[in-house]
Design an enzyme around this catalytic site. Sequence first.
Site, PDB file in Angstrom:
ATOM      1  N   ASP A 216       4.141  14.371  15.321  1.00  0.00           N
ATOM      2  CA  ASP A 216       2.928  13.625  14.999  1.00  0.00           C
ATOM      3  C   ASP A 216       3.336  12.185  14.717  1.00  0.00           C
ATOM      4  O   ASP A 216       4.128  11.924  13.815  1.00  0.00           O
ATOM      5  CB  ASP A 216       2.238  14.234  13.772  1.00  0.00           C
ATOM      6  CG  ASP A 216       0.975  13.503  13.392  1.00  0.00           C
ATOM      7  OD1 ASP A 216       0.166  13.221  14.300  1.00  0.00           O
ATOM      8  OD2 ASP A 216       0.789  13.214  12.197  1.00  0.00           O
TER       9      ASP A 216
ATOM     10  N   GLU B  79       1.311  14.282  21.067  1.00  0.00           N
ATOM     11  CA  GLU B  79      -0.078  14.018  21.425  1.00  0.00           C
ATOM     12  C   GLU B  79      -0.101  13.006  22.568  1.00  0.00           C
ATOM     13  O   GLU B  79       0.700  12.081  22.599  1.00  0.00           O
ATOM     14  CB  GLU B  79      -0.841  13.424  20.238  1.00  0.00           C
ATOM     15  CG  GLU B  79      -1.016  14.389  19.097  1.00  0.00           C
ATOM     16  CD  GLU B  79      -1.634  13.718  17.885  1.00  0.00           C
ATOM     17  OE1 GLU B  79      -2.700  14.186  17.459  1.00  0.00           O
ATOM     18  OE2 GLU B  79      -1.053  12.738  17.387  1.00  0.00           O
TER      19      GLU B  79
ATOM     20  N   ASP C 134       0.373  15.100   7.794  1.00  0.00           N
ATOM     21  CA  ASP C 134       1.191  14.874   8.980  1.00  0.00           C
ATOM     22  C   ASP C 134       1.904  16.154   9.415  1.00  0.00           C
ATOM     23  O   ASP C 134       1.995  16.447  10.608  1.00  0.00           O
ATOM     24  CB  ASP C 134       2.229  13.775   8.721  1.00  0.00           C
ATOM     25  CG  ASP C 134       1.595  12.413   8.536  1.00  0.00           C
ATOM     26  OD1 ASP C 134       0.510  12.182   9.096  1.00  0.00           O
ATOM     27  OD2 ASP C 134       2.184  11.574   7.835  1.00  0.00           O
TER      28      ASP C 134
END
Length: 189
Positions: free
Chosen positions: A2, A86, A167
């Site tokens: 992340d 991501e 996170d």
Amino acid sequence: LDMGISYFVSDSNGKHYENPKILEKYQKELRIEQRSLSRKKKGSNNRNKQKLKIAKLYEKITNTRNDFQQKLSTEIVNQNKIIVVEDLKISKMLSNKYLSKDISDASWSYFLNMLEYKCKATGKLFEKINPAYTSQTCNSCGEVDKKSRISQSEFVCTSCGNIDNSDLNAAKNILGKGITNLRKRKTLV
């Protein structure tokens, strides 16, 4: 993994890598040198020398950032067999006037490209997933609720009461989605 501002990267194992904020460290020196440049007469040799001094300072910032990212990406690739990130639309994120300077300083896209080519070179799996709701979904019950993410660092599920670092919670969700995608494509058994 992340990506973030306060922590450069958080992984699903609970490890957080600090954001070095390299531009911020050199901001004062850069400001002084640029102010000195603005006082020099246009076309003069002193102005050209000052331009060169500023260019060298920018090069030092770039090299420092590159060194940090090369070392970190190598460490992450060597420690993991599967890396899931991501698929961030960084160019759109840069339009946010509050975060654009920090995102540019972190240079996420350069780092993600590094991770991808190092994974390919070492034969590791690299997967990009849709970032929708990864930070708002509880990793234990799967409930999606914006109210669960209390702050930048705290996640408390409104459904099951799971308490976690936000996170870390997002990194676990990213890993879960990535493994699901790899299994659907039959890349992962």
